[in-house]
Enzyme design. Sequence first.
Site: not given
Ligand code: PLP
Length: 449
Positions: A264, A300, A369-370
Amino acid sequence: MATLAPVDPAISEPDPAALIAARPHLRMDARDGLLLDGVPLAAIARDLGTPTWVYSAPTLLARYRQLRDAMAETGLDAHIHYAVKANDHRAVLSLLAREGAGADVVSGGELRRARAAGIAAAQIVFSGVGKSEDEMRLALAENIAQLNVESAEELAMLSALATAMGRTARIALRVNPDIDAGTHAKISTGRARDKFGIPYAEAAALYAHAARLPGIVPVGVATHIGSQILSLAPFRAAYQRIAALVGDLRAAGQSVAVVDCGGGLGIPYRDEIAPSPAGLAAVIRNAFAALDVSVKLEPGRWLVGPAGLLLARVVLQKQTGAARFVVLDAAMNDLIRPAMYEAWHGIVPLSPVALHAPCTEADIVGPVCETGDTFARGRMLPDLPPGALVALLDAGAYGAVMSSTYNARPLAAEAMVGGNSYAVIRPRQPIEALWGEEILPPWLDAPRA
Ligand SMILES: *Cc1c(COP(=O)(O)O)cnc(C)c1O
């Protein structure tokens, strides 16, 4: 509860020069134009065509190491499990695997991808609110590190499958701490009303229940409160609740070895001030250092987002009344984040001349086309004649993975920069591939009489 003020669109936006200056991996060369870690992007666009995703291996590695080192400095036994869904290309996974990263997967497909990229099963965590029986069987057969369980129903399914297979599922309970991460509603996951996790008040009882179930060994608790979080406050609040839960569980005689802190951590797409890995690491240390647990982190976006961009070419500029539209050959089928989350991506010309040309407002759109196929509105940009090249920045996460072939547009090419050159890591999808797997019903396939 912590919430953030929304970004005020009236506040002046960073211009292309400021966007480049804020990103150490980007540089405008007077002759070669925009460089990604030293490699001219215009040459990639010329060789591979557009739209093309480009990722930087050195930037990805530098970010991974920065996060890993920040976690190491906490003194905690910390493990990074890259959230595969952000960018699941095997080149990205292999690069991180070589550095020792594990994976956080949310489907059987991602589990198999992670394994195919050389990530050991013992380093894989499986998250997700709706794992199918087949996916659970795969996870059990592979004997992955941990399944993050999101409901009592899932726990019962998993126990039955594990028992039938003669396996043991190490599980963490994903707890919903009821924290508003102050992020976009579509990427918030830790409020009581969101579909994710087990209500905080029910977690202790379910953990005790799990400990009695055959085929199940509860190893800890997990949480993930959302994505693109730009303040440490919601992390702090969530982890304090999780730490309190660990205390309650232990007081009740349960063993808790692992806390999975989720992902996150946000990145600055525009000019937001994002927390640093060191800041997040300090919050984790403060919450868990006294507890003697090993911690997992599932980043991520923070790892791959800034390490990638999308190259596009201007098809034409269209003037309607007072509005200027710059139509690109990239579209929402390639990068859907602006359409789906109102996401802001920096857009910069690749030409060194354009960087210093006078700017006027323009809407940057794709050809699909959106009306939603709009990358940006009212962006101050120079004249961008047909053929001009631009880069949509910070597109390494939730970019190519969310692509579709809507409007019969083939998947874009992908390239990875490293060591002063680039490699094609996925050629542009051939147009025939779009219908190559389609089968006509026999009564349509027969030659006409
Ligand atoms: C999507 C997700 C992440 C990664 O989130 P980021 O914001 O990309 O760091 C980590 N853990 C879970 C369970 C997720 O669903």
